[in-house]
Design a protein around this motif. Structure first.
Motif, short mmCIF file in Angstrom:
data_model
loop_
_atom_site.label_atom_id
_atom_site.label_comp_id
_atom_site.label_asym_id
_atom_site.label_seq_id
_atom_site.Cartn_x
_atom_site.Cartn_y
_atom_site.Cartn_z
N HIS A 89 36.22 43.12 56.04
CA HIS A 89 36.23 44.17 55.01
C HIS A 89 36.27 43.45 53.67
O HIS A 89 37.22 42.71 53.40
CB HIS A 89 37.45 45.09 55.18
CG HIS A 89 37.38 45.94 56.41
ND1 HIS A 89 38.46 46.20 57.22
CD2 HIS A 89 36.31 46.60 56.94
CE1 HIS A 89 38.05 47.00 58.21
NE2 HIS A 89 36.77 47.25 58.07
N GLU B 227 39.33 42.96 51.44
CA GLU B 227 40.56 42.45 52.07
C GLU B 227 40.48 40.92 52.05
O GLU B 227 40.06 40.28 53.01
CB GLU B 227 40.70 43.03 53.47
CG GLU B 227 40.79 44.56 53.41
CD GLU B 227 40.85 45.23 54.77
OE1 GLU B 227 41.14 44.55 55.77
OE2 GLU B 227 40.61 46.45 54.82
N ARG C 20 34.93 47.56 50.87
CA ARG C 20 35.21 47.40 52.30
C ARG C 20 33.91 47.23 53.09
O ARG C 20 33.86 46.54 54.09
CB ARG C 20 35.93 48.68 52.76
CG ARG C 20 36.19 48.78 54.25
CD ARG C 20 36.83 50.16 54.54
NE ARG C 20 37.12 50.33 55.94
CZ ARG C 20 38.27 49.96 56.52
NH1 ARG C 20 39.20 49.36 55.82
NH2 ARG C 20 38.48 50.17 57.81
N HIS D 105 43.18 40.80 58.27
CA HIS D 105 42.91 41.96 57.39
C HIS D 105 44.03 42.14 56.38
O HIS D 105 45.07 41.48 56.48
CB HIS D 105 42.81 43.23 58.24
CG HIS D 105 41.53 43.33 59.00
ND1 HIS D 105 40.54 44.23 58.69
CD2 HIS D 105 41.09 42.62 60.07
CE1 HIS D 105 39.54 44.08 59.53
NE2 HIS D 105 39.84 43.12 60.38
N ASN D 106 43.78 43.05 55.43
CA ASN D 106 44.82 43.47 54.49
C ASN D 106 44.88 44.98 54.45
O ASN D 106 43.89 45.66 54.72
CB ASN D 106 44.55 42.91 53.09
CG ASN D 106 44.63 41.41 53.06
OD1 ASN D 106 43.61 40.73 53.17
ND2 ASN D 106 45.82 40.88 52.95
ZN LIG Z 1 40.49 45.78 57.31
#
Ligand SMILES: [Zn+2]
Length: 293
Positions: A20, A23, A63, A108-109
């Motif tokens: 994404h 992120e 994203r 991820h974030n």
């Molecule tokens: Zn993500």
């Protein structure tokens, strides 16, 4: 692709980051892990990484991979003749599977106000008991809170980690704190989680995990309660806070300050993260909670 290879054979561990594009913390985690591996060495096996998968999203602070808003992490295992996302997904998936991986950690974030945690596939997603047992074992070694996705609004179908697990290979996602900027606290937590796992696999001997690996069951991820009014939301809880069923989590106010709604915890658990924006609408996801079942 980044590769750190020991002369001694051993497990193959993958780190994938920035699937994404907004992120970005995972990319910094990869940088830090590889910096340390170069300096301190790798006892056996290899660590491989795709440090910045979604370069288009990264440049556009999005994203998604393109203006069609295609989510690459819903395109796995991909299709060589499919959409752009499915074609990219297939190339990533094939490159990873060709290496006969022992573990894939997807970085991820989450919301800006969030704590680091591990996101696991729900029990029914594993093709066999061995893959489930090994995935849980390796996820526990991170020392982070374990949360399994069981929310019907958030099926993990077609994610990278989900497709890898489908093939019988352990995989999980680290949500390493807030998105958009490199949040150093989240990067440090993610880096230590990866190093703790490598240590448990006897691939490094120079890192001492701060905490003890957990033994408990994973908690259940949920975005409930959803918001049912519109207005300005104010939270009564903080990320990481333990909560009790029925406790007020947030309140929604009109422009003139009258309370439109109070959102109550649906079960005991922990707050994982809070919505980035003050303006909420009916049906909105505004909070992430790890529920004790
Ligand atoms: Zn993500």
């Amino acid at each position: 692709m980044l590769v750190a290879e020991s002369r001694r054979p051993g497990p193959v561990v993958w780190l994938t980051a920035c699937i994404h594009g907004d992120e970005v913390g995972g990319t910094a985690i990869v940088h830090d892990v590889f910096g340390l591996l170069r300096k301190e060495g790798l006892s056996r096996g290899s660590v491989r990484a795709f440090p910045l998968i979604n370069s288009m999203g990264f440049e556009n602070v999005s994203r998604y991979i393109n203006t069609d808003r295609e989510d690459l992490n819903r395109c796995f295992p991909g299709d060589p003749r499919g959409s752009l996302g499915e074609q990219i997904a297939r190339r990533l998936y094939d490159a990873i599977m060709k290496s006969e991986p022992s573990l894939v950690i997807d970085l991820h974030n989450d919301w800006v106000q969030s704590i680091p945690y591990i996101l696991l596939d729900p029990p029914q997603a594993y093709p066999n008991a061995r893959t489930e047992r090994r995935t849980l074992e390796l996820a526990r070694a991170t020392g982070l809170l374990l949360v399994e996705d069981s929310d019907v609004f958030h099926p993990l179908r077609n994610t990278l980690a989900g497709a890898i697990v489908d093939a019988g290979v352990p995989a999980f996602t680290i949500e390493a704190g807030g998105a958009y900027a490199v949040v150093e606290e989240g990067v440090a937590a993610g880096r230590d989680a990866v190093l703790s796992t490598l240590r448990s696999m006897e691939m490094i001997d120079w890192f001492l995990p701060a905490g003890h690996p957990g033994t408990g069951k994973a908690l259940r991820y949920t975005n409930r309660p959803l918001c049912s009014t519109s207005g300005l939301i104010r939270f009564d809880v903080q990320p990481g806070q333990e909560i009790r069923k029925g406790q007020i989590l947030a309140q929604v106010f009109s422009a003139f300050g009258s309370r439109e709604e109070s959102l109550l915890a649906t079960a005991d658990g922990f707050v994982l993260g809070l919505e980035d924006h003050a303006r909420v609408l009916p049906g909105r996801e505004v909070i992430a909670v790890a529920e004790q079942s």
